[in-house]
Write a protein that holds these residues in place. Sequence first.
Motif, PDB file in Angstrom:
ATOM      1  N   GLN A  26       0.921  -1.151   0.004  1.00  0.00           N
ATOM      2  CA  GLN A  26      -0.175   0.000   0.041  1.00  0.00           C
ATOM      3  C   GLN A  26       1.120   1.181  -0.116  1.00  0.00           C
ATOM      4  O   GLN A  26       0.660   2.346  -0.608  1.00  0.00           O
ATOM      5  CB  GLN A  26      -0.754   0.056   1.083  1.00  0.00           C
ATOM      6  CG  GLN A  26      -1.868   1.422   1.217  1.00  0.00           C
ATOM      7  CD  GLN A  26      -2.754   1.365  -0.146  1.00  0.00           C
ATOM      8  OE1 GLN A  26      -3.381   0.302  -0.195  1.00  0.00           O
ATOM      9  NE2 GLN A  26      -2.583   2.117  -0.764  1.00  0.00           N
ATOM     10  N   THR A 115       0.162 -11.679   2.379  1.00  0.00           N
ATOM     11  CA  THR A 115      -1.203 -11.131   1.608  1.00  0.00           C
ATOM     12  C   THR A 115      -1.632 -12.118   0.533  1.00  0.00           C
ATOM     13  O   THR A 115      -2.737 -12.252  -0.117  1.00  0.00           O
ATOM     14  CB  THR A 115      -1.136  -9.848   0.955  1.00  0.00           C
ATOM     15  OG1 THR A 115      -0.159  -9.835  -0.207  1.00  0.00           O
ATOM     16  CG2 THR A 115      -1.068  -8.793   2.147  1.00  0.00           C
ATOM     17  N   ARG A 120      -8.475 -12.664   3.795  1.00  0.00           N
ATOM     18  CA  ARG A 120      -9.266 -11.564   3.028  1.00  0.00           C
ATOM     19  C   ARG A 120     -10.289 -10.964   3.832  1.00  0.00           C
ATOM     20  O   ARG A 120     -11.253 -10.219   3.426  1.00  0.00           O
ATOM     21  CB  ARG A 120      -9.637 -12.194   1.812  1.00  0.00           C
ATOM     22  CG  ARG A 120      -8.472 -12.101   0.672  1.00  0.00           C
ATOM     23  CD  ARG A 120      -7.759 -13.455   0.530  1.00  0.00           C
ATOM     24  NE  ARG A 120      -6.997 -13.155  -0.499  1.00  0.00           N
ATOM     25  CZ  ARG A 120      -5.892 -14.156  -0.781  1.00  0.00           C
ATOM     26  NH1 ARG A 120      -5.749 -15.203   0.221  1.00  0.00           N
ATOM     27  NH2 ARG A 120      -5.165 -14.054  -1.808  1.00  0.00           N
ATOM     28  N   ILE A 160      -9.028  -2.028  -3.483  1.00  0.00           N
ATOM     29  CA  ILE A 160      -8.748  -3.475  -3.649  1.00  0.00           C
ATOM     30  C   ILE A 160      -9.889  -4.378  -3.810  1.00  0.00           C
ATOM     31  O   ILE A 160      -9.815  -5.419  -4.269  1.00  0.00           O
ATOM     32  CB  ILE A 160      -8.063  -3.948  -2.145  1.00  0.00           C
ATOM     33  CG1 ILE A 160      -8.959  -3.857  -1.115  1.00  0.00           C
ATOM     34  CG2 ILE A 160      -6.729  -3.138  -1.903  1.00  0.00           C
ATOM     35  CD1 ILE A 160      -8.466  -4.617   0.401  1.00  0.00           C
ATOM     36  N   ALA A 210     -12.295  -9.240   0.849  1.00  0.00           N
ATOM     37  CA  ALA A 210     -11.510  -8.729  -0.184  1.00  0.00           C
ATOM     38  C   ALA A 210     -11.752  -9.341  -1.371  1.00  0.00           C
ATOM     39  O   ALA A 210     -10.543 -10.026  -1.773  1.00  0.00           O
ATOM     40  CB  ALA A 210     -10.150  -8.025   0.039  1.00  0.00           C
ATOM     41  N   ASN A 261      -8.949 -11.489  -6.021  1.00  0.00           N
ATOM     42  CA  ASN A 261      -9.171 -11.325  -4.419  1.00  0.00           C
ATOM     43  C   ASN A 261      -7.828 -10.528  -4.066  1.00  0.00           C
ATOM     44  O   ASN A 261      -6.754 -10.289  -5.169  1.00  0.00           O
ATOM     45  CB  ASN A 261      -9.269 -12.365  -3.479  1.00  0.00           C
ATOM     46  CG  ASN A 261      -8.068 -13.238  -3.768  1.00  0.00           C
ATOM     47  OD1 ASN A 261      -6.886 -12.848  -4.209  1.00  0.00           O
ATOM     48  ND2 ASN A 261      -8.192 -14.638  -3.575  1.00  0.00           N
ATOM     49  N   TYR A 262      -7.769  -9.772  -3.126  1.00  0.00           N
ATOM     50  CA  TYR A 262      -6.691  -9.020  -2.773  1.00  0.00           C
ATOM     51  C   TYR A 262      -5.418  -9.792  -2.427  1.00  0.00           C
ATOM     52  O   TYR A 262      -5.376 -10.449  -1.459  1.00  0.00           O
ATOM     53  CB  TYR A 262      -6.843  -7.843  -1.877  1.00  0.00           C
ATOM     54  CG  TYR A 262      -5.656  -7.477  -1.229  1.00  0.00           C
ATOM     55  CD1 TYR A 262      -4.938  -6.291  -1.973  1.00  0.00           C
ATOM     56  CD2 TYR A 262      -4.919  -7.710  -0.152  1.00  0.00           C
ATOM     57  CE1 TYR A 262      -3.793  -5.814  -1.622  1.00  0.00           C
ATOM     58  CE2 TYR A 262      -3.768  -7.058   0.242  1.00  0.00           C
ATOM     59  CZ  TYR A 262      -2.802  -6.086  -0.525  1.00  0.00           C
ATOM     60  OH  TYR A 262      -1.868  -5.732  -0.101  1.00  0.00           O
ATOM     61  N   SER A 264      -1.149  -8.244  -2.446  1.00  0.00           N
ATOM     62  CA  SER A 264      -0.327  -7.246  -2.788  1.00  0.00           C
ATOM     63  C   SER A 264       0.213  -7.439  -4.179  1.00  0.00           C
ATOM     64  O   SER A 264       0.413  -6.492  -5.158  1.00  0.00           O
ATOM     65  CB  SER A 264       0.886  -7.230  -1.750  1.00  0.00           C
ATOM     66  OG  SER A 264       1.752  -6.216  -2.325  1.00  0.00           O
ATOM     67  N   VAL A 267      -2.793  -6.579  -6.584  1.00  0.00           N
ATOM     68  CA  VAL A 267      -3.398  -5.466  -6.649  1.00  0.00           C
ATOM     69  C   VAL A 267      -2.600  -4.316  -6.545  1.00  0.00           C
ATOM     70  O   VAL A 267      -2.742  -3.174  -7.033  1.00  0.00           O
ATOM     71  CB  VAL A 267      -4.560  -5.506  -5.387  1.00  0.00           C
ATOM     72  CG1 VAL A 267      -5.400  -4.430  -5.321  1.00  0.00           C
ATOM     73  CG2 VAL A 267      -5.494  -6.841  -5.752  1.00  0.00           C
ATOM     74  N   HIS A 268      -1.440  -4.124  -5.678  1.00  0.00           N
ATOM     75  CA  HIS A 268      -0.693  -3.012  -5.497  1.00  0.00           C
ATOM     76  C   HIS A 268       0.433  -3.070  -6.302  1.00  0.00           C
ATOM     77  O   HIS A 268       0.745  -1.707  -6.818  1.00  0.00           O
ATOM     78  CB  HIS A 268      -0.202  -3.026  -3.974  1.00  0.00           C
ATOM     79  CG  HIS A 268      -1.200  -2.639  -2.814  1.00  0.00           C
ATOM     80  ND1 HIS A 268      -1.210  -3.224  -1.698  1.00  0.00           N
ATOM     81  CD2 HIS A 268      -2.178  -1.469  -2.833  1.00  0.00           C
ATOM     82  CE1 HIS A 268      -2.140  -2.679  -0.937  1.00  0.00           C
ATOM     83  NE2 HIS A 268      -2.841  -1.666  -1.533  1.00  0.00           N
TER      84      HIS A 268
END
Lengths: 600, 212
Positions: A26, A115, A120, A160, A210, A261-262, A264, A267-268
């Motif tokens: 993040q 993660t 989640r 997310i 998430a 799903n989330y 890192s 998604v990030h």
Amino acid sequence: MPFVTAKTRQRAYDVIVVGSGAAGGQTAYTLCMEGARVLMLEAGRRYTPAAETPMFQTPDMAPLGGANTPQKPFGFYDATVDGGWEVPGEPYVRTTEDHAGRFDWWRARMLGGRTNHWGRISLRNGPYDFKPKSRDGLGFDWPIGYEDVAPYYDKVELLIGVYGSNEGLENTPNSPPGCLLPPPKPIVSDYLIARSARRLGIPVIPGHRAVLTQALDHRSNPQRLHPGNAKAQEILAADMRSRAPCLWATPCGRGCSIRANYQSTTVHLPPALATGNLDIATDAMVYEVALGADGRADGVNFVDRTTGTHEHASARVVVLAASACESARILLNSKSPHFPDGLANSSGKVGRYIMDTVGSDVTGQVPLLESLPPLNEDGADGHQFYMPWWLYQEQLAGKLGFARGYHVEFSGGKRMPGPDTGKGLEWLTGGNYGAKFKQDVRRYYGSFVYFSGRGEMIPNERSYCEIDPGGVKDKWGIPVLRFHWQWSEHERRQAAHMQRTFGDIIEAMGGKPKKIETDGAKAIAPGGLIIHEVGGAIMGANPKASVTNGWCQTWDVPNLFITDGAVFPSNADKNPTLTIMAIAWRAADHILERLRRKEL
Amino acid sequence: MDRRTTVKWMLAASAAWPAWRAGLAAQTPPGAAPSQLPAAPGYGTDPDLVTPHKRGEFWPLTLSAAQRRLAAVLSDLIIPADEHSPSASAVGVADFIDEWVSAPYPTQQGDRPIVLQGFAWLDAEGARRLGKGFAALDAATQTAICDSICDATRAAPERRDAARFFALYRDLTAAAFYSSPAGRKDLGYIGNVPLTSFDGAPPELLKRLKLT
Ligand SMILES: Cc1cc2nc3c(=O)[nH]c(=O)nc-3n(C[C@H](O)[C@H](O)[C@H](O)COP(=O)(O)OP(=O)(O)OC[C@H]3O[C@@H](n4cnc5c(N)ncnc54)[C@H](O)[C@@H]3O)c2cc1C
Ligand code: SF4
């Protein structure tokens, strides 16, 4: 050149981020999308979910049917790489092996950290959760309140993707319109559990996880997240379009190759890399923050795990996001004449007030759920509903005998059979075998329900970590942590309350609990087991009693920040990761602003 | 952490890593089917998760032909063929048991002597009754022996160990069978397939169960 080595990395960056999990992901995302040049240092190996995730693999394809072993403690197909309760070559020490005083530390050594395989569950803290001391006199207040963090909860949810609903319950915040995705539909056991719990006055509402129950709104979300930043909007919109919604199959703990799903890593990091502002060095084990002559951090020192060489990287700002205890370890190991007890530790509070979540579980068997016709109940992989804490007023009035609440996670249904199916059924079958046993396994399959209490622990002086006084080092020669642990009567009573509550719910369902343990000391899971460890560098309003301010900035070293759970001064019953991401985003915004003003 | 993982932790908790390795290093394997195995590395902490694996790929299988025969016979007594699905041995349960008791992990290493001693007890019991190994007995005698140890709460005191073995062996047989495609089919498991939407519980079923 997104993935860099000692040779290819640049001489200097705006910000070094240590760790690539929820906190590091993040922090780097926010910084890179808004133009800062970031070097991320990650101890684990590079990890590529699209190629490495065993989505539809079945137990017969795995050794031992996929059963857990010390090398894969959550089963063969769990996404964890080089981790679990032990990391090869990276020991830690505890003061006792006893149930009551032990602390187990779950780590992973991979890009994206934990993660990749976390549950989640993504709940917001409520207003009470930031000011617990003001409410009941125990523990510590945060120097910030719900209103400070709420806009960042919105942002994280929009980025997310979190499903859930707005119910307006006490200390269980609603999200603004457009933040949450629709929750999944209930399965049979959800209906029965909800009806039975509500009869006991316990609310049952959609969980928050998430998982993309539908595609994210790639038109509106990027604009809400990055107003006035066309490049960031464009990158994020493209990335959101490439994330598929959930397939309603495959366990999330294995990771998700379609990015529904989330993690890192899914998604990030992809949009952050797409900005061109992020360089990532994996296999980079940071052991200290380097201090400049001016008393500011001038970078970090790390071991390159592939060569064993010691390296230095510099930047204007250093952010530790290596997970709560590991960030505390790095600070404690950063000793200098000016900071003989570790960096940013003038308060003596680094390593102090480690908290986990209070956990206690009960299994039940329910006749009404026996012998149901075939049903596909995979859904979004469980935890589609939950029970938020419901006894705030009784507790405040002192009627419960413990000070803080818990929420209830539960599951049931016809999940994919595996090495635990049919196991230990004697309490129901009387130990039969043969044709009758086979019939019984069919009869009972899908008739079990599982309740997990997840409660708030109050920070105490006896739960902390320190550099092992016995001198144990990891294979890189870095001194390791020793953990001390103690629960208070608040937590033990809370665990016993969970057990009684779950017994009541199961009985209200017409079912039979396998075992109810009313001795709280036995009912409570050992420290660290719930893997919600936070604290160790808590934020506060007073530099003498805390390590950082409300912006996650260390009091002692102005360009050193900690954006993981280490800064939590309390650990609400709500699972911590959504809050980690919210405060990391907020801290990153603050860093950006100070960088622009040339204050850092 | 969710409930499923907590349970898995509880199972693993008794087996701390260093104790596990120290224990393995100190073995002295006696004879053809050692009750404990020499140290083997296992599949490591970063195995390939995507490619299906074969039994024996990560550590050698160690049961003798006679032990595997007994393993199959006993598993079929526990999970026989019926109108829904084949028997345990037909889906390769003996392979699974062999992989299990040959694995270099603490749980499996703890199970190994129980299984091997249980096999030996069954053969001795067959010899005592009819002068034959268990696998060669008639079905009625096999069943009579199993009846005497299938319920640990009712087993005679001198049969407690055998009953403990039987309970473990029933769990392992179930683990093997219900991990297989035939086992999933037997239970009517219809998930693990991609769907475009998830509808939750069927309304007719909810009505029948009086849940609406
Ligand atoms: C099975 C499981 C289920 C969970 N379920 C939930 C849930 O449902 N909801 C929830 O809120 N939370 C859950 N958690 C907790 C959640 O995973 C953590 O809160 C979250 O991952 C913390 O993020 P982090 O970035 O601080 O740490 P991590 O995700 O652990 O990432 C830290 C990273 O830093 C790296 N690192 C460590 N030390 C160094 C170093 N010295 N140098 C360089 N890099 C380093 C690590 O290798 C790692 O990649 C669960 C955890 C587990 C294991
Ligand atoms: S349940 Fe959905 S989100 Fe979870 S791994 Fe499977 S497809 Fe991905």
